[in-house]
Design an enzyme around this catalytic site. Structure first.
Site, PDB file in Angstrom:
ATOM      1  N   LYS A 194       0.850  -1.192   0.000  1.00  0.00           N
ATOM      2  CA  LYS A 194       0.000   0.000   0.000  1.00  0.00           C
ATOM      3  C   LYS A 194       0.887   1.244   0.000  1.00  0.00           C
ATOM      4  O   LYS A 194       1.547   1.545   0.986  1.00  0.00           O
ATOM      5  CB  LYS A 194      -0.921   0.059   1.217  1.00  0.00           C
ATOM      6  CG  LYS A 194      -1.975   1.178   1.078  1.00  0.00           C
ATOM      7  CD  LYS A 194      -2.597   1.588   2.383  1.00  0.00           C
ATOM      8  CE  LYS A 194      -1.880   2.749   3.027  1.00  0.00           C
ATOM      9  NZ  LYS A 194      -1.986   4.022   2.251  1.00  0.00           N
ATOM     10  N   GLU A 269      10.555   1.858  10.160  1.00  0.00           N
ATOM     11  CA  GLU A 269      11.543   2.919   9.937  1.00  0.00           C
ATOM     12  C   GLU A 269      10.772   4.218  10.086  1.00  0.00           C
ATOM     13  O   GLU A 269       9.938   4.558   9.251  1.00  0.00           O
ATOM     14  CB  GLU A 269      12.189   2.777   8.559  1.00  0.00           C
ATOM     15  CG  GLU A 269      13.461   3.600   8.410  1.00  0.00           C
ATOM     16  CD  GLU A 269      13.193   5.038   8.002  1.00  0.00           C
ATOM     17  OE1 GLU A 269      13.259   5.915   8.894  1.00  0.00           O
ATOM     18  OE2 GLU A 269      12.918   5.269   6.827  1.00  0.00           O
ATOM     19  N   CYS A 303      13.190  11.700   6.688  1.00  0.00           N
ATOM     20  CA  CYS A 303      13.453  11.203   8.041  1.00  0.00           C
ATOM     21  C   CYS A 303      14.913  11.379   8.418  1.00  0.00           C
ATOM     22  O   CYS A 303      15.252  11.467   9.595  1.00  0.00           O
ATOM     23  CB  CYS A 303      13.045   9.735   8.154  1.00  0.00           C
ATOM     24  SG  CYS A 303      13.902   8.643   7.000  1.00  0.00           S
ATOM     25  N   GLU A 403      10.011  16.470  15.059  1.00  0.00           N
ATOM     26  CA  GLU A 403      10.340  16.389  13.639  1.00  0.00           C
ATOM     27  C   GLU A 403       9.533  17.428  12.867  1.00  0.00           C
ATOM     28  O   GLU A 403       8.327  17.272  12.666  1.00  0.00           O
ATOM     29  CB  GLU A 403      10.053  14.979  13.125  1.00  0.00           C
ATOM     30  CG  GLU A 403      10.651  14.693  11.779  1.00  0.00           C
ATOM     31  CD  GLU A 403      10.486  13.239  11.376  1.00  0.00           C
ATOM     32  OE1 GLU A 403      11.376  12.702  10.694  1.00  0.00           O
ATOM     33  OE2 GLU A 403       9.464  12.625  11.736  1.00  0.00           O
TER      34      GLU A 403
END
Length: 511
Positions: A194, A269, A303, A403
């Site tokens: 997906k 991750e 990331c 983040e």
């Protein structure tokens, strides 16, 4: 700070380019392309027009895809063939990727907003991941133990884990798919994929290449749509043996909770708040360039973005000035211009979220060195963000801990190596870190003490298919790529064999 006060920035305005027709995305289930009863559209963040219309998956379609993967795995059409046969297909895929770089890269640029030159590099570079995975398909092996006695032999074998759900993000849709899919296939697994609903098309194009390469039906199935219900069912279904996900830490936690009901394996991750630490004896010119690259690459929507730097107090002001000067030379603007280095922010909502972090830091006492607001590009609108640098950041500020996922650099300072390491590790994340020094002892001590899955010394974001990638703490669990990433898709089985009739009876014979 608006564009009128930033005339010294390098801005690429919209170019005259005929956009391709709207891409029609379909599900791939058991080797057949399946239309959806509903569709969803993706509007290009940079050009403001609809660039794809994709089938919208539901629970029934997702169930069909999972069952197709289960049947294919149990039938052994992929899981029980030789490594050589699997490698042959993977190598064909690599060749087909290289033959279709431009088509895939243009669509990915339109959906994601990343620069076309970057998209070309990612798509073309992904072929190397497939070739490396093909080599692992042929060379994986277990162990044998012939020291257990003359009548015993032990063999440890590695087998594919089974059906794998692969859920990928919007920021590197083709590249991250290629960090997972070829390694799962090399191991002999079957999969359901997906992609993000914001960047579905390059995954569909990958499906086209897999069919052309001769991958058996049912081995790779693709379902387009949203986390609910598609991703949720892929994470909870009893016929799925493993979930591998790349995305936010918040969603990763939800997937872990959902998967716990069936105790399936989960590889994650997730996010990062990655520092680069700069010592006074570093090659400051190279370090400044790497910092500039690290914060603006993929518009900071990465990331691995080096979104915070930790600079020695003696050089902080001069170093920040150097990074500000370089930032003004970075080319922001139209992603379809090959010279553009930084493109659009993925959604207006995310653009506002980035700005919220910046304004909160300024309100808390940080100093705005550059940028600090939306960026307007002639002909393309305001779904861009200015290159932004904020100094005077303290460890308690949200911009230093969370983040931001945008082209925003936070600057902290230190005096000693111990202080630099403490600041590095003062984070819930542990994906990557970097250190800049000409002293090898400084670099080695930092690398050993930094709580990060990857530590770069005197460089930033270099990577190779052979080297595992993944994080510590809330940056994830498990590894991708390399042999360690390949091993994530394997189960270990011990086979204990007796030679001859040497087993002593347990039940004593009657007198």
């Amino acid at each position: 700070m608006d564009l009128e006060t930033m005339n010294d920035l390098t801005i690429n305005t919209a170019i005259d380019y005929a956009l391709p027709s709207v891409f029609a995305g379909r599900h791939l289930i058991d080797g057949k392309w399946v239309e959806g009863t509903e569709t969803f559209e993706r509007v290009s963040p940079s050009h403001g027009t609809v660039v794809s219309a994709s089938a919208k998956g539901n629970a029934a379609v997702t169930e069909q895809a999972i069952l197709a993967a289960r049947r294919a795995f149990d039938a052994g059409v992929w899981s029980r063939i030789s490594g050589k046969e699997r490698a042959t297909v993977l190598l064909r895929v690599a060749d087909l990727i290289e033959a279709n770089v431009e088509r895939i890269a243009v669509q990915e640029t339109l959906e994601s907003g990343k620069p076309i030159s970057q998209a070309r590099g990612e798509v073309g570079g992904a072929a190397d991941l497939w070739r490396y995975a093909a080599s692992l398909a042929r060379t994986t092996h277990g162990d044998s133990h012939n020291t257990l006695g003359e009548d015993m032999l032990g063999v440890v074998v590695k087998e594919p884990i089974g059906v794998v759900s692969i859920i990928t993000p919007w920021n590197f849709p083709f590249w991250i798919l290629s960090q997972k899919l070829p390694f799962a296939l090399a191991a002999g697994c079957t999969v359901v994929v997906k992609p993000s609903e914001m960047t579905p098309s390059s995954t569909v194009m990958m499906g086209e290449l897999l069919v052309e390469a001769g991958l058996p039906a049912g081995v790779c199935n693709i379902v387009l749509g949203y986390g609910e219900p598609v991703g949720s069912l892929m994470s909870t279904h009893s016929d799925v043996d493993m979930v591998t996900f790349t995305g936010s830490t918040a969603v990763g936690k939800l997937i872990t909770q959902s998967a716990s009901g069936t105790l399936k394996k989960v590889a994650l991750e997730l996010g990062g708040k990655n520092p680069q630490v700069i010592f006074p004896d570093a090659d400051l010119e190279s370090a400044a360039d790497a910092v500039t690259f690290g914060v603006y690459f993929n518009v900071g929507q990465c990331c691995n973005s080096s979104s915070r730097i930790i600079v020695h107090e003696d050089i902080a002001d001069a170093f920040v000035a150097r990074v500000v000067a370089l930032s003004k030379q970075v080319k922001f603007g139209d992603p379809l211009d090959p010279s553009t280095q930084v493109g659009a922010i993925v959604t207006p909502e995310h653009n506002a979220k980035i700005d919220g972090y910046v304004q909160a830091a300024i309100a808390a006492g940080a100093k705005l060195e550059l940028g600090g607001g939306a960026l307007s590009v002639d002909g393309l609108g305001r779904q861009f963000y200015q290159p932004t640098i904020i100094s005077g950041v303290t460890p308690d500020m949200a911009i230093a801990r969370e983040e931001v996922f945008g082209p925003v650099l936070s600057v902290l300072t230190f005096r000693t190596l111990d202080e630099a390491i403490a600041l590095t590790n003062d984070s819930n994340y542990g994906l990557s870190a970097g250190v800049w020094s000409e002293n090898v002892h400084t670099c080695l001590e930092f690398a050993r003490r930094a709580e990060a899955g990857t530590v770069w010394t005197n460089t930033w974001m270099d990577g190779y298919p052979e080297l595992a990638f993944g994080g510590m703490k809330q940056s994830g669990q498990g590894r991708e790529i390399g042999r360690y990433g390949f091993d994530e898709f394997l189960e270990v089985k011990s086979m204990v064999m007796r030679i001859g009739r040497s087993r002593a009876p347990w039940v004593e014979a009657c007198a």
